[in-house]
Design a protein around this motif. Sequence first.
Motif, PDB file in Angstrom:
ATOM      1  N   ALA A 100      41.589 -21.566  70.901  1.00 15.96           N
ATOM      2  CA  ALA A 100      41.609 -20.326  70.136  1.00 15.96           C
ATOM      3  C   ALA A 100      40.194 -19.872  69.798  1.00 15.96           C
ATOM      4  O   ALA A 100      39.894 -18.671  69.821  1.00 15.96           O
ATOM      5  CB  ALA A 100      42.422 -20.506  68.852  1.00 15.96           C
ATOM      6  N   TYR A 101      39.320 -20.829  69.492  1.00 14.23           N
ATOM      7  CA  TYR A 101      37.947 -20.470  69.149  1.00 14.23           C
ATOM      8  C   TYR A 101      37.208 -19.895  70.360  1.00 14.23           C
ATOM      9  O   TYR A 101      36.501 -18.896  70.247  1.00 14.23           O
ATOM     10  CB  TYR A 101      37.201 -21.686  68.598  1.00 14.23           C
ATOM     11  N   LEU A 102      37.393 -20.499  71.524  1.00  8.77           N
ATOM     12  CA  LEU A 102      36.772 -19.954  72.729  1.00  8.77           C
ATOM     13  C   LEU A 102      37.265 -18.544  73.003  1.00  8.77           C
ATOM     14  O   LEU A 102      36.479 -17.650  73.335  1.00  8.77           O
ATOM     15  CB  LEU A 102      37.045 -20.862  73.927  1.00  8.77           C
ATOM     16  N   ALA A 103      38.566 -18.314  72.867  1.00  9.25           N
ATOM     17  CA  ALA A 103      39.105 -16.972  73.086  1.00  9.25           C
ATOM     18  C   ALA A 103      38.507 -15.979  72.098  1.00  9.25           C
ATOM     19  O   ALA A 103      38.207 -14.830  72.452  1.00  9.25           O
ATOM     20  CB  ALA A 103      40.627 -16.996  72.969  1.00  9.25           C
ATOM     21  N   TRP A 104      38.328 -16.411  70.855  1.00  7.54           N
ATOM     22  CA  TRP A 104      37.748 -15.551  69.820  1.00  7.54           C
ATOM     23  C   TRP A 104      36.290 -15.239  70.123  1.00  7.54           C
ATOM     24  O   TRP A 104      35.847 -14.092  70.008  1.00  7.54           O
ATOM     25  CB  TRP A 104      37.890 -16.239  68.468  1.00  7.54           C
ATOM     26  N   VAL A 105      35.538 -16.246  70.533  1.00  3.92           N
ATOM     27  CA  VAL A 105      34.142 -16.037  70.912  1.00  3.92           C
ATOM     28  C   VAL A 105      34.055 -15.064  72.079  1.00  3.92           C
ATOM     29  O   VAL A 105      33.246 -14.117  72.069  1.00  3.92           O
ATOM     30  CB  VAL A 105      33.467 -17.377  71.264  1.00  3.92           C
ATOM     31  N   ALA A 106      34.889 -15.270  73.089  1.00  7.17           N
ATOM     32  CA  ALA A 106      34.870 -14.397  74.255  1.00  7.17           C
ATOM     33  C   ALA A 106      35.213 -12.964  73.882  1.00  7.17           C
ATOM     34  O   ALA A 106      34.578 -12.007  74.361  1.00  7.17           O
ATOM     35  CB  ALA A 106      35.845 -14.919  75.315  1.00  7.17           C
ATOM     36  N   GLN A 107      36.205 -12.779  73.000  1.00  3.37           N
ATOM     37  CA  GLN A 107      36.567 -11.428  72.576  1.00  3.37           C
ATOM     38  C   GLN A 107      35.427 -10.778  71.807  1.00  3.37           C
ATOM     39  O   GLN A 107      35.178  -9.571  71.949  1.00  3.37           O
ATOM     40  CB  GLN A 107      37.829 -11.454  71.730  1.00  3.37           C
ATOM     41  N   THR A 108      34.720 -11.562  71.000  1.00  2.00           N
ATOM     42  CA  THR A 108      33.585 -11.015  70.262  1.00  2.00           C
ATOM     43  C   THR A 108      32.516 -10.501  71.209  1.00  2.00           C
ATOM     44  O   THR A 108      31.965  -9.406  71.013  1.00  2.00           O
ATOM     45  CB  THR A 108      32.993 -12.079  69.329  1.00  2.00           C
ATOM     46  N   HIS A 139      33.894 -28.020  69.584  1.00  5.99           N
ATOM     47  CA  HIS A 139      34.312 -26.840  70.321  1.00  5.99           C
ATOM     48  C   HIS A 139      34.024 -27.048  71.801  1.00  5.99           C
ATOM     49  O   HIS A 139      33.296 -27.969  72.194  1.00  5.99           O
ATOM     50  CB  HIS A 139      33.626 -25.570  69.802  1.00  5.99           C
ATOM     51  N   LEU A 140      34.604 -26.210  72.627  1.00  6.99           N
ATOM     52  CA  LEU A 140      34.432 -26.323  74.069  1.00  6.99           C
ATOM     53  C   LEU A 140      33.027 -25.889  74.469  1.00  6.99           C
ATOM     54  O   LEU A 140      32.391 -25.106  73.763  1.00  6.99           O
ATOM     55  CB  LEU A 140      35.485 -25.463  74.775  1.00  6.99           C
ATOM     56  N   PRO A 141      32.529 -26.365  75.601  1.00  2.65           N
ATOM     57  CA  PRO A 141      31.143 -26.065  75.967  1.00  2.65           C
ATOM     58  C   PRO A 141      30.845 -24.579  76.106  1.00  2.65           C
ATOM     59  O   PRO A 141      29.746 -24.136  75.780  1.00  2.65           O
ATOM     60  CB  PRO A 141      30.951 -26.806  77.291  1.00  2.65           C
ATOM     61  N   ALA A 142      31.826 -23.798  76.576  1.00  2.00           N
ATOM     62  CA  ALA A 142      31.591 -22.367  76.746  1.00  2.00           C
ATOM     63  C   ALA A 142      31.522 -21.628  75.422  1.00  2.00           C
ATOM     64  O   ALA A 142      31.114 -20.464  75.378  1.00  2.00           O
ATOM     65  CB  ALA A 142      32.678 -21.746  77.620  1.00  2.00           C
ATOM     66  N   ALA A 143      31.912 -22.287  74.316  1.00  2.00           N
ATOM     67  CA  ALA A 143      31.845 -21.682  72.985  1.00  2.00           C
ATOM     68  C   ALA A 143      30.782 -22.335  72.128  1.00  2.00           C
ATOM     69  O   ALA A 143      30.752 -22.121  70.917  1.00  2.00           O
ATOM     70  CB  ALA A 143      33.200 -21.787  72.297  1.00  2.00           C
TER      71      ALA A 143
END
Length: 307
Positions: free
Chosen positions: A162-170, A232-236
């Motif tokens: 969910a955090y990665l998706a939120w970062v990506a949306q930002t 968190h995941l590496p992409a985030a």
Amino acid sequence: MLRYLCASAILLAFTPGSMVGQASQGDEWLRNPVDDATFSGFLQFFRYDSQVPFDAEVGAPVTVDAVSREHLEYQSTADVRVTAWMYRATTGPEAPWVIFLHGGSGSGKDAPSYRLVSSFLARAGWNVLALDLQYFGERRTGLLTEFTETEKHEHLYNQEAAYLAWVAQTVKDVGRGIDYILEERGAAPHRIALWGHSRGAQLAYIVGAVDTRFRAVASVNGGHFDAMETGHLPAACGANYIGRISPRPLLLVNGTLDADYIKAVSVDPMHALAREPVDVIWLETGHTMPTEETLSEIARWLGEKVG
């Protein structure tokens, strides 16, 4: 060594690697950021369709805190709309812009301290696009209701997917915001800066690295993890991005007494990953909004870097 002195802050030219953080918690990417090939793969998370119509809704100008602002809604991605304030200081093809990313306040861009910063920048001659982050402010959903630190971490910050998706949306929301001010508001491409505070500062490492249209990036009271984050995941992970803001200038502002982004654990190790050109302001404060004196220093820095 360049040095600015004021009552509450010292601004120093920073040499990456001059600090060695002793992180008692963290992740492997703070110690060893990913390579170029892996980073290139991350970029797929942040792509968006720039041809989606903005379908913008702009409110009538109102005067608040002695500056003019307009309420804005625009389409970011196919199923996501962004709410924002545009603080208008000046018009014309050379007008400078700052995109402002707020922290974890449930009020989002409308928190009094964030309105204060946006109004301050406008009075200093900057146009400001202050966004609501997804799930905050006017973009609230059922995901967060009380906006306590426990709730935010349990439902978002410590939920890796969910955090990665939120970062990506930002990143997408900000990118579309830049598209909008360039295409609809006549912003000068070479005069756009990014300012993030707290959680917004942590996001700014990623946003500023991915979107290379920013000419300068200011991170205020940010770091790697806050005190309640577990991973968190590496992409985030901002550790994989902060060094890639270079060669665009980066300003890092932090408090030595911050109990949320702790100096030795979270901040020093991130600073060590930054690459020139970087400047640092250390304040003898906790996790608070900088004083007007320090805000003036930050605005001055932005003016020097953006022009």
